[in-house]
Structure formats: structure tokens, C-alpha cells
Motif scaffolding. Structure first.
Motif, PDB file in Angstrom:
ATOM      1  N   ASN A  72      -7.380   9.251   0.190  1.00 44.02           N
ATOM      2  CA  ASN A  72      -5.966   8.920   0.354  1.00 44.02           C
ATOM      3  C   ASN A  72      -5.161   9.326  -0.875  1.00 44.02           C
ATOM      4  OD1 ASN A  72      -3.722   7.483   1.836  1.00 44.02           O
ATOM      5  ND2 ASN A  72      -3.747   6.280  -0.053  1.00 44.02           N
ATOM      6  N   PRO A 128       0.799  -1.230   0.000  1.00 44.85           N
ATOM      7  CA  PRO A 128       0.000   0.000   0.000  1.00 44.85           C
ATOM      8  C   PRO A 128       0.829   1.277   0.000  1.00 44.85           C
ATOM      9  CG  PRO A 128       0.008  -0.977   2.184  1.00 44.85           C
ATOM     10  CD  PRO A 128       0.688  -1.966   1.282  1.00 44.85           C
ATOM     11  N   ASP A 129       2.138   1.168   0.231  1.00 47.08           N
ATOM     12  CA  ASP A 129       2.985   2.355   0.322  1.00 47.08           C
ATOM     13  C   ASP A 129       3.786   2.632  -0.943  1.00 47.08           C
ATOM     14  OD1 ASP A 129       2.208   2.860   2.999  1.00 47.08           O
ATOM     15  OD2 ASP A 129       3.611   1.325   3.688  1.00 47.08           O
ATOM     16  N   ALA A 148      -5.693   2.235   0.504  1.00 42.77           N
ATOM     17  CA  ALA A 148      -4.732   3.069  -0.224  1.00 42.77           C
ATOM     18  C   ALA A 148      -5.322   3.615  -1.514  1.00 42.77           C
ATOM     19  CB  ALA A 148      -3.468   2.264  -0.532  1.00 42.77           C
TER      20      ALA A 148
END
Length: 298
Positions: free
Chosen positions: A225, A52-53, A220
Motif C-alpha cells: 500500500n 488510514p487515508d 494502510a
């Protein structure tokens, strides 16, 4: 095999795909502009990475092959050098793309009027004047919407995203939807059930993750977001391509066109849609699989 159509616009050239050697596990996001292309690319990037990053870096890692602004030899060499599973983007209708039985073509659509008003905001966020003739800053005469209805699917007008280009995209994708590699998605369904879209894509791409990981990936890909992290998720984010990366994710809502058009403009749009599409196809193109009413609010 049916000969491919050729789409040539001021910014795009479908013949650039001739330099790409497709691989069986490639994933190509195919859509008209402002129909959820970047959102779908984000979802696919998250699923392919399982992280997700990640910073997707779409223009480099998941390139828009059609656009003329990048040297195609460099793009093709970069794609060929990739050792991971690849994903690419196209604004060329499906009848203009090379077809490979094992490639996944993810076709994304949106209510044409929502896409049109999103494109209006998009051009105002560009630091260049590419679209000023079609999208004038001052439009008291209603030229912008007339251009939207009158433009063709190819040639000088196609890159300004006229209705004819959206309809050509939809009809070309619909004609191939019986093939296992071609799948149609709708922006409204992505808004209604993002986890369901993730599940469907996992099945199509042969990907699976434990529920806690999937939950983080879905989070995400949420609109808020992506807007908070616009330098990561906007195309060429952080590189000055837009006046504001955050404004690329301006609202993410449907129905923004309501109250913005005259009765005559809506009637002209309605006539084109009714003439071109069956009631069932029109209902899906405007509202996806939800229960939206067919037609516009006149």
C-alpha cells in the motif's frame, strides 16, 4: 545528567535539537538510515490520526530535526506552533539527543547488511551526487563495502551510513533501554508481525481504537500500500526529492545482501560484529526477536 555527545556530519548536526522545546507527549523516531524509519513514522502518523487515508507530509509535520538543509529557526517555530501531539525523526544516536522522562523514543534497527544494501539503492534514487564518492556508480574494486566497514560514527563519514554509525546507534539505545521512554523495535519483527507492532505502540503511546479501525490502519501501513501510494508515504513525496518515489520502497525484504559479497568481505564484517557485540546483542541487531541464526553466511 550525562553530557550529550555531539554528532556533526556533512548533512546533519545534532546541536539543532537545542532549539527544540520537548513536550511530555512527544514521540521521536530514532534510527540509522534505511532501517525502517519512514515505515515507523507512517505507523505512528496513522496511530496519532486514527485515519488510514492521511497524507503524513513527514518533512513538514514530522520533521527530521538533525538535517541541515532546512533552516532550524523555521523548523523550531513550526514545531512550537503545533497544537496536536507531535512526532519527529532523528538519525542521531540516543546519546546525542536531549532526554526527557515523558518523551517516547522509538528506536528502530535492521540487519546492518540489509540496511547497507538498501542505502546503496537509496543513493542511486537521489537526483544529486552527495554520496558518489562513497557509493560510486562503477565499483569493480569493492570500494563501497570497504567504506562501509572503515567509516566512523561521526564526522565526514557518518552521513554515508557506515557500520560504525549503526553500531553506535544500537549501543547508545541499548544502554538506555531500561528507561521507560526508550523502546527498541526491529525491521524484521515489523515484517513478521505488523499487527503486533501496532499493538505494542498503542500500549506505549496510550492509544486505542476499535478492531475494525485498527485493521484499516494496519492495512494502510503495509508495504504494498505504501509503494502504491508513494507520493503520500515517501519522504517529500511528489516534490521531486527522489527520481522515483515508488523506488524509495524498492523491495522491503530482508536478506538482499546474500550472494552480493565476497567471502573476504563477509569475514571482515563478521570480525567487526563479533568484536563489538555480545552474541545475544548481535543476534538481535541482525534478526530481531525471531529465530534467525547468529552470524553471516560465510
Amino acid at each position: 545528567m550525562t553530557e550529550r555527545a555531539i554528532y556533526l556530519g556533512p548533512l546533519t548536526d545534532s546541536r539543532r535539537w537545542d532549539q527544540v522545546t520537548l513536550r511530555p507527549d512527544d514521540v521521536i523516531v530514532v534510527s540509522p538510515p534505511k532501517c525502517g524509519t519512514t515505515w515507523m513514522q507512517t505507523i505512528i502518523a496513522l496511530l496519532l490520526a486514527g485515519d488510514p487515508d492521511i497524507t503524513p507530509e513527514f518533512s513538514v509535520k514530522m520533521p527530521w530535526v538533525d538535517i541541515r538543509v532546512r533552516d532550524m529557526t523555521e523548523v523550531a517555530e513550526r514545531l512550537e506552533a503545533m497544537t496536536h501531539r507531535r512526532s519527529m525523526k532523528s538519525h542521531t544516536p540516543m546519546d546525542g539527543l536531549p532526554l526527557h522522562d515523558a518523551v517516547r523514543y522509538i528506536c528502530v534497527f535492521r540487519h546492518p547488511l540489509d540496511a547497507h544494501f538498501s542505502f546503496r539503492n537509496y543513493v542511486r534514487n537521489l537526483p544529486v551526487s552527495w554520496f558518489d564518492a562513497w557509493y560510486p556508480q562503477e565499483d569493480t574494486a569493492g570500494d563501497t563495502f570497504r567504506h562501509f566497514l572503515a567509516g566512523g560514527p561521526d564526522g565526514d563519514t557518518c552521513d554515508a551510513m557506515p557500520l560504525a554509525h549503526i553500531l553506535q546507534h544500537y549501543e547508545a539505545a541499548r544502554a538506555l533501554s531500561h528507561q521507560p521512554g526508550v523502546s527498541l523495535f526491529h525491521y524484521a519483527d515489523m515484517k513478521r508481525d505488523l499487527p503486533g507492532v501496532f499493538d505494542r505502540l498503542c500500549a506505549l503511546l496510550g492509544i486505542s481504537y476499535p478492531p475494525p479501525v485498527m485493521a484499516r490502519l494496519v492495512e494502510a501501513a503495509g508495504f504494498e500500500n505504501m509503494r502504491r501510494n508513494a507520493d503520500r508515504f515517501a519522504p517529500s513525496g511528489g516534490k521531486g526529492f527522489f527520481k522515483s518515489d515508488a523506488d524509495f520502497f524498492r523491495s522491503g525484504t530482508n536478506g538482499t545482501w546474500q550472494g552480493q559479497l565476497t567471502q573476504e568481505e563477509l569475514a571482515a564484517y563478521d570480525a567487526i560484529m563479533s568484536d563489538r557485540l555480545s552474541p545475544e546483542d548481535r543476534r538481535w541487531l541482525e534478526y530481531g526477536s525471531g529465530s534467525g541464526e547468529g552470524g553471516t553466511e560465510l
